[in-house]
Structures are given as structure tokens and as C-alpha cells.
Scaffold this active site. Structure first.
Site, PDB file in Angstrom:
ATOM      1  N   CYS A 393       0.817  -1.213   0.000  1.00  0.00           N
ATOM      2  CA  CYS A 393       0.000   0.000   0.000  1.00  0.00           C
ATOM      3  C   CYS A 393       0.847   1.258   0.000  1.00  0.00           C
ATOM      4  O   CYS A 393       0.329   2.360   0.079  1.00  0.00           O
ATOM      5  CB  CYS A 393      -0.971  -0.010   1.179  1.00  0.00           C
ATOM      6  SG  CYS A 393      -2.277  -1.244   1.018  1.00  0.00           S
ATOM      7  N   GLU A 395       3.015   2.752   2.095  1.00  0.00           N
ATOM      8  CA  GLU A 395       3.220   3.678   3.197  1.00  0.00           C
ATOM      9  C   GLU A 395       4.579   3.498   3.858  1.00  0.00           C
ATOM     10  O   GLU A 395       4.953   4.255   4.746  1.00  0.00           O
ATOM     11  CB  GLU A 395       2.127   3.544   4.265  1.00  0.00           C
ATOM     12  CG  GLU A 395       2.127   2.253   5.054  1.00  0.00           C
ATOM     13  CD  GLU A 395       1.229   1.197   4.453  1.00  0.00           C
ATOM     14  OE1 GLU A 395       0.730   0.342   5.189  1.00  0.00           O
ATOM     15  OE2 GLU A 395       1.015   1.240   3.224  1.00  0.00           O
TER      16      GLU A 395
END
Length: 691
Positions: A393, A395
Site C-alpha cells: 500500500c 506507506e
């Protein structure tokens, strides 16, 4: 008492503090050096009659029971106090084992009791929450007996650049990690570094009797890959020891699918790789192998899998991997990864954005920014110059074979910034503690022991903005970041380990934020009022409980073995929705958090109108390439475009009618922790796996 300083608690009185302090002291005296850490029973029992603040009209409690509540030794199913007790005990036991095994001093059980009780309270009232895999695995035999601490980590990255040294290693690492629930990113830099050999007949064939274990599945797959990619001997595989379909998987939950998915993986790998014998290893083949492994992990009912591929933005072959008009053979497995490009500062984004408008991919990762910057609020510090990618994702910035633990805070659940700073102490302590647990991969331990990377995240940001505004958010971010640096210095000194290379991020969140009734990460809700649909097995013991409480359930269309539960949700007063927020504002909020909070990265999937905002994508990327480390896009889906969508917008009248029919949930011993049905997302509702 130092451990109880700070904001007052609604359930506590001074006399209760004195009782708990006395209990903690007595409990500490009973424990001898070497005994496992345990919270006092009196303290935990004091929470059993306190209503847990699950969010969203029972949705949080439903998700907890479905996903994280485990069966205890006595056969009963965990309630919220039990799960927190297990997690906190596991956390402090990990600290204690580290202190004692490294002879770093005397473990102070009394002090630990007070600190652990404070962490317990913070989790109970959802000031912060461990990641989903922490709620599931921490303090269980997975970590306490098997020492599989890799299962506590959210994410990892592996590079294919070194395939010449071992043509199977990156692929088997991804498979092993995925079977432990770890999301894995991978690059395609190994393309062209080796020639596909095919099995060699110059050596005697080998045989392998596959054990009914994770290790057995990974070893068997490694042998197939070495044979087909690296010119190893032909291998004969015996699948007879793998448990039949339908039996429970005790360690990580789920139901066995039998040997079928693994056998299919090996047959497909053999067939697919042999198509390229004699050719240089291609980008497509690298991604195909990773995706086929991901499909096996999912269809084997082992874990949900999350993958992200990174490729060259100028390479047409890579850009069109999910163009199933051009690559129809990939449609069966290409969905298992999100695909992003390593964007170059100043590049022409127009060609890539054509694909983005069609299906939202690829995403964009600026590796140069990831390597050079912590928070993007000043000159570069080059802390991550050895980084080569990120997690699914996006991050976390990561080096090859590096894993990372995330933890989630909810600033909107705090009255003051001082209360939030106190929460950060225990949230960061949880994540820092996870870095003490070695994995079973020596090459991963070498990186993780040096970096001690942590991702302390925020969720409910849209709700916070609705109630407190952007300047208060900036204050929480700036003072929170500085506090975390002080906590890192304090904890690192105590534990005699390096300070964390980076400490903060914004993850997209998912089921964990649902527990707390928070919007995920930096993302805005589609609407204030909506129906959230959750999948359960048709024979779940939870369904009668939900029906008695007034929740609507119905069979899943096209899948009679699953049932869909509808939960009405109110995202909060004055909250702005995606209808109110442009693509440009979403990008601006991501850049704001990258500047003021995240020294790792901000995971943000920007929802955009393909017709109105699609043509603006190249210009938007031109501006924000200097303010972000990564970004992805999702074309807005027309409401009601398919039946039983995870989210369905409703009006206030419909919401109030549905909510008025609901009664308090009373699950008792019901749980689906062995039978949960994965949603169509990796680990989150925002980091969508685009098919």
C-alpha cells in the site's frame, strides 16, 4: 503514580487506582525472574463489565469477532478484554525476554505492570490499536512457542536484482511471507539478468515428499523454480501428506483447500516458465510467477495476500500487464498485485496516465524521494539511500528483505493534544517492541536489526478535520512527531538497540479502523450515510446472532457458500465526503501529511472523476511529484454499478430506519476466526487490489 498521570479516565476513581497499584505490586512480587509477564487478573477483570467503544453500529464488534477473536485454552472465544490481555502480555513478555536474554539489567515487574495497564487502557478505549496481524498473532503460540515473529509485521519488500545468485530466492521469500500474512512488494529489476534454462537432464531427477507445513509448500515451490528457471534437476513431488480439503488450519485460521492449489501452482509454473526457455528472463515472467504464487496463497485458504509490483514507466510490456485485451492469459491471476511504476522526477506522465484513467493503474512511487527524504519539509537527509522499494500500500520505504511493523492511532478519539502525545508513547512502544522479535530469515534480520523501522500511523483524519480543523491537525502532527523521536531515543537506550531509521507513516487502514469507528487513514468516505457489507460463511454461528439483533443478511450472489451482512453507518457530523472533495484536495491532504507527519510515506488512493479530472492527472503529478513519495488513483465507481458492493450510499432517512431496527449484539461464544471470508482487498478498504 507516573503510569497514571495524564488525562482522567471515565471509568476510574482514585480508590480504584490504589487497588490496582496494590494488585500490581503484589502480582510483581509473585513473579520470579524468567517467568512470563502477565497482567494482573484483578486489573483485567475490572474491564469485563465496561462497554467497549466499538464503532459504526456494531460493525466494529462484528469485524472483531469475525477476524480477531481467538479460541482460548478453555474453549471459550475471546471477548475484547481477553484479546487485549493476550496482546499486551505478549508485548511485555517480548520486552522482558529481550532484557533478560541480553543481560541488560533487572526487569522491574512492578513498573512493567503499571506501563502495561496503561497500554491496555489505551487499546481498550481505541486511542490506538495494534495492526490486525498484531491483534491476531501477538501473545499466541505463533509468537510465544513457534517464535514466528515475522507474522507480527505488516509488510516487506524483495528485489529480484540478485536472481543470478539464486533464481528462486525472491519468489520463495514472497510465498513464505504471504503465507504468514505479510504483504510483499517486489521489483522487476531481475529482468534480463538470467536466461531461462528449463529442467536439466544432465542430473538425476530428485523427489520431494511435501510435508503438511508452510515450510513444505515453500520448499516444494522453490525446487520447481530452481528446476525450471535455473536448469536444476527435474523434481518429482509427492502431495499425499497434505491434509485433505475441509479440515481446519489451526495456526493461522481458515479451512484447508487440500493439495489442489499447490499442485495447480506447480503445474502452472512449470508450463508457464517452459514457454520462455532459452530467452532472457522477462518482466512479464517475473510478475507472472509472483502473481501465481499469490493466487495459490489465496485459493489455498491460507491467508489473504497483498502484493505490489514496481516497474519501468517507459516499458510498454510492464504498463500493459493488466490490459487484459492485450494479455488475456493474465486475467486469471494478474489481480493479485497492485502495479506501480518507479516514476522519475520530471518525466512525462501523459502516456502512463492513459492507463490510469482506464483502470486506476499503475500507481506512482518516486524512489528518489523515498531515498533522500524523511518528512518532506526541508533538505534531504539521505537516511534511506539503501532503500529499493516499498510495501503493497506504499506507506513504508523498505530495503530488500526488510519487514516493518505498523501501529494505528486515532487522533479524533482524543480531547487534547496532550492526551494524544501520551497515547503515542504506548503506540510507539508496541511497534518498537515488535522489532525485538527476529524472523526466521537471517538476511531479513540483518536489515531489520539495523533499521528498526516503525510506521506509527493515524486514521480518522477526515473526522478530525470535520471537528477540529487543519491547524489543529498540523499541531497534532508536529508535536506528535517530535514526541515520537524522544520516545524512540528513550526506548532504544533502554533496550540497547539502534534508533529507528524512520518512525511515522499513514497507512490506508481497513478492518482495524472499523473497530474504532474511524475513517481509514487520509481517505474521505464516499458518503456520510452508507451501508457497509461484510461477508461471512453461510454456516457461521454469528448469523443467527446478527439476525436476532435486526441486521439484514442475504446469500452472496453467485457464491452460495457466503452470506452478506448489511450494517448502516454514519461517518460523523459535518464530515466531508468524496463528493465534496476534489482530486486536487485529496492530493493536497496527502502532501500535508507527508510534510508534517510521515517520515516514511503516506498511502493515499485518490478517487477521481475519469471524465472531468482524468485529463488533469499529468498536470497534478507534475506539481505533486516534489511533495510525495507515492500515490495511486481510483476512477470513481458509479453508485450501484454492481450488486452487493462493499459500500452503498444511502440517505439519512434510510440510515435512521435501518439503525432503529438494530438491537445490541450479544455474540457469546460465536466467532468465525477459523472460517473468515476475505474481502476483495489486501489488508484495507482503501488500498484496493485492482483487477
Amino acid at each position: 503514580l507516573a503510569a497514571f498521570r495524564g488525562t482522567p479516565r471515565v471509568f476510574a476513581t482514585p480508590s480504584m487506582f490504589r487497588v490496582w497499584s496494590s494488585c500490581a505490586s503484589a502480582h510483581a512480587r509473585l513473579l520470579s525472574t524468567g517467568a512470563a509477564f502477565r497482567l494482573s487478573n484483578e486489573f483485567v477483570n475490572s474491564f469485563r463489565q465496561v462497554k467497549a467503544p466499538f464503532g459504526f453500529n456494531g460493525l466494529g464488534e462484528l469485524v472483531f469477532k469475525r477476524t480477531y477473536a481467538r479460541v482460548k485454552i478453555d474453549g471459550e472465544v475471546e471477548d475484547w478484554p481477553d484479546t487485549i490481555e493476550r496482546v499486551v502480555n505478549g508485548t511485555y513478555n517480548l520486552q522482558k525476554n529481550h532484557i533478560e536474554s541480553h543481560s541488560l539489567g533487572t526487569w522491574d515487574d512492578h513498573k512493567a505492570q503499571l506501563s502495561a495497564q496503561r497500554m491496555y487502557e489505551k487499546i481498550f478505549y481505541m486511542k490506538f490499536l495494534p495492526p490486525g496481524r498484531g491483534l491476531w498473532a501477538m501473545g499466541t503460540p505463533i509468537t510465544e512457542e513457534k517464535k514466528l515473529f515475522a507474522a507480527l509485521n505488516n509488510c516487506a519488500f524483495v528485489s529480484t536484482e540478485g536472481l543470478r545468485d539464486d533464481p528462486s530466492k525472491p519468489f520463495t521469500f514472497l510465498m513464505d511471507a504471504a503465507m504468514l500474512g505479510v504483504g510483499v512488494g517486489f521489483d522487476t529489476k531481475g529482468a534480463g539478468t538470467i536466461t531461462v534454462q528449463g529442467p536439466s537432464d544432465m542430473h538425476s531427477s530428485t523427489s520431494y515428499h511435501i510435508p503438511d507445513t508452510r515450510e513444505g509448500w515453500v520448499e516444494a515451490t522453490g525446487r520447481v523454480l530452481f528446476s525450471c528457471l535455473g536448469g536444476g534437476p527435474r523434481v518429482s513431488l509427492d502431495y499425499s501428506a497434505i491434509r485433505p480439503a475441509g479440515l481446519p488450519l489451526k495456526g493461522f485460521g481458515g479451512i484447508s483447500a487440500g493439495a489442489g492449489p499447490l499442485r495447480e501452482l506447480h503445474e502452472t509454473l512449470h508450463r508457464r516458465i517452459l514457454e520462455d526457455v532459452g530467452r532472457p528472463l522477462s518482466v512479464t515472467l517475473i510478475v507472472d510467477i509472483m502473481n501465481l504464487i499469490g493466487k495459490c496463497v489465496v485459493s489455498g485458504n491460507i491467508r489473504r495476500t497483498a502484493e505490489i509490483a514496481f516497474g519501468d514507466p517507459e516499458l510498454e510490456e510492464y504498463i500493459h500487464l493488466k490490459n487484459y485485451d492485450k494479455n488475456p492469459q493474465r486475467e486469471d491471476f494478474g489481480w493479485t498485485s497492485n502495479n506501480s511504476v518507479f516514476a522519475r522526477l520530471g518525466m512525462d506522465y501523459s502516456k502512463v496516465c492513459t492507463r490510469v484513467i482506464e483502470n486506476g493503474e499503475p500507481g506512482f512511487a518516486w524512489l528518489d524521494n523515498m531515498q533522500r527524504f524523511s518528512r518532506m519539509n526541508g533538505p534531504p537527509d539521505f537516511k534511506d539511500i539503501a532503500a529499493r522499494g516499498g510495501n503493497p500500500c506504499l506507506e513504508q520505504t523498505l530495503e530488500p528483505y526488510e519487514l516493518c511493523c505498523l501501529v494505528e492511532t486515532f487522533p479524533s478519539n482524543h480531547r487534547t493534544v496532550e492526551e494524544f502525545l501520551d497515547t503515542l508513547k504506548y503506540a510507539f512502544l508496541y511497534a518498537k517492541t515488535v522489532t525485538l522479535g527476529p524472523t526466521h530469515w537471517p538476511h531479513a534480520n540483518a536489515v531489520m536489526s539495523r533499521n528498526r523501522r516503525v510506521g506509527c500511523s493515524m486514521s480518522g483524519i477526515a473526522q478530525f478535520l470535520a471537528t477540529k480543523g487543519i491547524e489543529e491537525l498540523r499541531s497534532y502532527c508536529e508535536s506528535g512527531y517530535e514526541s515520537i523521536q524522544r520516545y524512540d531515543q528513550q526506548f532504544s537506550k533502554w533496550l540497547s538497540i539502534p534508533r529507528s531509521i524512520k518512525t511515522t507513516s499513514v497507512k490506508p487502514s481497513g478492518t482495524v479502523s472499523l473497530l474504532a469507528g474511524a475513517t481509514p487513514g487520509v481517505h474521505y468516505p464516499q458518503s456520510r450515510y452508507y451501508i457497509r457489507r461484510i461477508r461471512l460463511p453461510y454456516n457461521s454461528d454469528m448469523i443467527p446472532v446478527l439476525n436476532r439483533a435486526g441486521y439484514r443478511t442475504e446469500p452472496e450472489q453467485g457464491k452460495p457458500t457466503s452470506v452478506v451482512v448489511e450494517v448502516p453507518v454514519d461517518a460523523g457530523t459535518d464530515i466531508r465526503t468524496l463528493r465534496d472533495v476534489s482530486m486536487w484536495e485529496q492530493l493536497s491532504l496527502a502532501a500535508f501529511m507527508q510534510r508534517h507527519w510521515a517520515d516514511n510515506q503516506v498511502s493515499c488512493t485518490v478517487t477521481f472523476d475519469p471524465e472531468k479530472e482524468g485529463p488533469q492527472l499529468p498536470q497534478a503529478l507534475n506539481y505533486f511529484q516534489y511533495q510525495l513519495k507515492g500515490i495511486s488513483f481510483l476512477p470513481a465507481i458509479r453508485a450501484g454499478s454492481y450488486a452487493q458492493m462493499p459500500y452503498q450510499e444511502i440517505d439519512e432517512e434510510t440510515y435512521r430506519d435501518m439503525a432503529s431496527r438494530l438491537k445490541p449484539l450479544c455474540f457469546g461464544g460465536e466467532t468465525d476466526q477459523d472460517h473468515s471470508v476475505p474481502d476483495l482487498f489486501c489488508d484495507t478498504d482503501a488500498c484496493v487490489v485492482k483487477r
